[in-house]
Scaffold this active site. Structure first.
Site, PDB file in Angstrom:
ATOM      1  N   CYS A 304       0.863  -1.177   0.000  1.00 30.36           N
ATOM      2  CA  CYS A 304       0.000   0.000   0.000  1.00 30.36           C
ATOM      3  C   CYS A 304       0.906   1.236   0.000  1.00 30.36           C
ATOM      4  CB  CYS A 304      -0.964  -0.004   1.176  1.00 30.36           C
ATOM      5  SG  CYS A 304      -0.150  -0.089   2.788  1.00 30.36           S
ATOM      6  N   THR A 305       0.341   2.413   0.205  1.00 29.16           N
ATOM      7  CA  THR A 305       1.110   3.648   0.060  1.00 29.16           C
ATOM      8  C   THR A 305       2.257   3.744   1.061  1.00 29.16           C
ATOM      9  OG1 THR A 305      -0.904   4.761  -0.704  1.00 29.16           O
ATOM     10  CG2 THR A 305       0.965   6.158  -0.091  1.00 29.16           C
TER      11      THR A 305
END
Length: 449
Positions: A304-305
């Site tokens: 994810c980010t």
């Protein structure tokens, strides 16, 4: 001294004029009157460009006499080239700005007690951004000078439960920060209500979860998947037996993802558990003749980010019986920071929840802009389409908005373009009745054919 485009300066001055008004409940210190009033009283046409003569810094407002909030204002104007006397030789005014994203899962039942002192500290230090406090820990993204940001993080980690914050940082150039300050000083056009880069503004919110999955039984405090460093990530996801899963939402995966990654096409993180059940057929009863090998769950690598969503996603998969669950340590941002572009398996850009909108390798600002109608990224090509209208809609949200919603957005944009703040001079408060000839006229903008 760093130069920048001259255009943001009028917006800065409009905001400072408002702040210095006798009716403003949050007047700045005498620094504004002493140093910035020569700027604020100038007509917009006479404001300096980066190559013009500078306004003098008053002798009685030396750096040693200024508070941290005044130094922040001073840095912003120094970066714009508007104030002379603040140069690279002034150590007290060195403009070193940084964005830090951080989180920590912890047993934190008294989290509400931290809200007020944390918010007050950020405001005093001119640290902007958004912080979420919940029973399960803390999650935030803040921007400010290096010393001020570190002071905030030290204050948070004074609580033993929050020590060892997982953090990712990115530098911000003085000209970028000055532009953000000028553009955002009185505008609600932000990348979400918790976004950093809003001048003199920080949100510290209390929520049920620091990242919303909607499943209280999933606890990263108890167990999570195995962390994989950015340098080891390529080898893991290049293995054909590894299922690579992007844990982000559809508007994020649309502009970039790892090569070969599976996109769940979710619009919110709370949809992820249902996608896992459907994707891996976890709700189907096993057949009597199935072998142990057929019942074996695959090896899963998730990203994810910044890593926080993977904490919950990997914990969820482990609860579901998966044996081999990995996640990228530090998320995409850490990968883009450490892995050279020539060795990278990342394709596209990475959406970030601040005014940069997207970043590329080396965490340099990307090419995407933000649709202020839906807070989602748009490319230059998207902005050429007839559905795009600045401050109102884009090709991804045009069909979902009613005409009433679009008219409200046009009115808001008209107010900002005319006054520099939403709601006109009264900034959204109930205005005093103005004569008919002084009332702003809001004209509906037509979508180009």
């Amino acid at each position: 001294m760093v130069s920048m485009q001259a255009s943001p300066l009028p917006l800065l001055c409009r905001r400072l004029r408002t702040l210095s008004s006798p009716t403003c409940p949050r007047n700045p210190s005498p620094f504004v009157a002493a140093v910035l009033r020569p700027i604020m009283t100038k007509p917009a046409a006479e404001l300096p460009s980066s190559n013009s003569s500078k306004f003098p810094l008053f002798a009685d407002s030396s750096p040693s006499n200024l508070s941290s909030r005044d130094l922040s204002l001073c840095r912003c104007f120094a970066a714009s080239g508007a104030i002379d006397g603040i140069g690279s030789d002034s150590n007290n005014l060195e403009c070193t700005l940084v964005v830090v994203s951080f989180y920590k899962f912890a047993d934190f039942p008294d989290h509400a007690d931290l809200r007020k002192p944390l918010k007050e500290l950020c405001e005093r230090l001119r640290v902007s951004g958004g912080i979420i406090l919940a029973r399960e820990g803390i999650n935030g993204s803040i921007c400010g000078t290096r010393d001020c940001v570190e002071e905030v993080l030290s204050f948070i980690q004074a609580d033993d439960r929050l020590k060892g914050l997982r953090r990712i940082e990115s530098p911000v150039s003085p000209e970028e920060e000055a532009i953000h300050h000028g553009h955002m000083s009185g505008s609600p056009l932000s990348a979400g209500e918790d976004a950093p880069f809003r001048w003199d503004h920080v949100r510290v919110k209390l929520k049920k979860e620091i990242v919303t999955l909607g499943m209280p039984s999933v606890s990263p405090i108890e167990r999570v998947g195995k962390y994989v460093s950015p340098k080891e990530w390529n080898e893991l996801i290049s293995d054909p037996d590894t299922v690579v899963v992007d844990v982000r939402n559809d508007y994020e995966t649309r502009i970039g993802k790892f090569k070969g990654a599976v996109d769940p096409c979710t619009t919110a993180f709370r949809e992820f558990p249902s996608w896992v059940d459907d994707q891996f057929k976890l709700n189907e009863p096993p057949e009597d003749q199935q072998t142990e090998k057929e019942n074996k769950t695959p090896r899963v690598a998730m990203y994810c980010t910044g890593g926080i969503r993977c904490e919950k996603a990997t914990s969820f998969l482990l609860n579901k019986g998966f044996k081999e669950v990995y996640h990228l340590q530090g998320g995409i941002l850490k990968y883009l920071e450490e892995v050279p572009k020539g060795e990278s398996l990342w394709e596209g850009e990475c959406f970030v929840f601040d005014k940069r909108v997207s970043v590329e390798h080396g965490l340099v600002q990307g090419t995407y802009k933000l649709c202020y109608g839906c807070k989602k990224p748009v490319s230059d090509a998207d902005m050429e389409l007839p559905e795009f209208e600045y401050g109102v809609s884009c090709p991804y949200c045009y069909s979902t908005k009613s005409e009433e919603e679009k008219e409200r957005a046009r009115a808001r944009q008209e107010q900002f373009e005319r006054w520099g703040v939403i709601g006109g001079p009264d900034k959204g408060r109930k205005p005093t009745k103005a004569p008919e000839n002084e009332r702003p006229v809001v004209a509906a903008k037509q979508v180009p054919s």
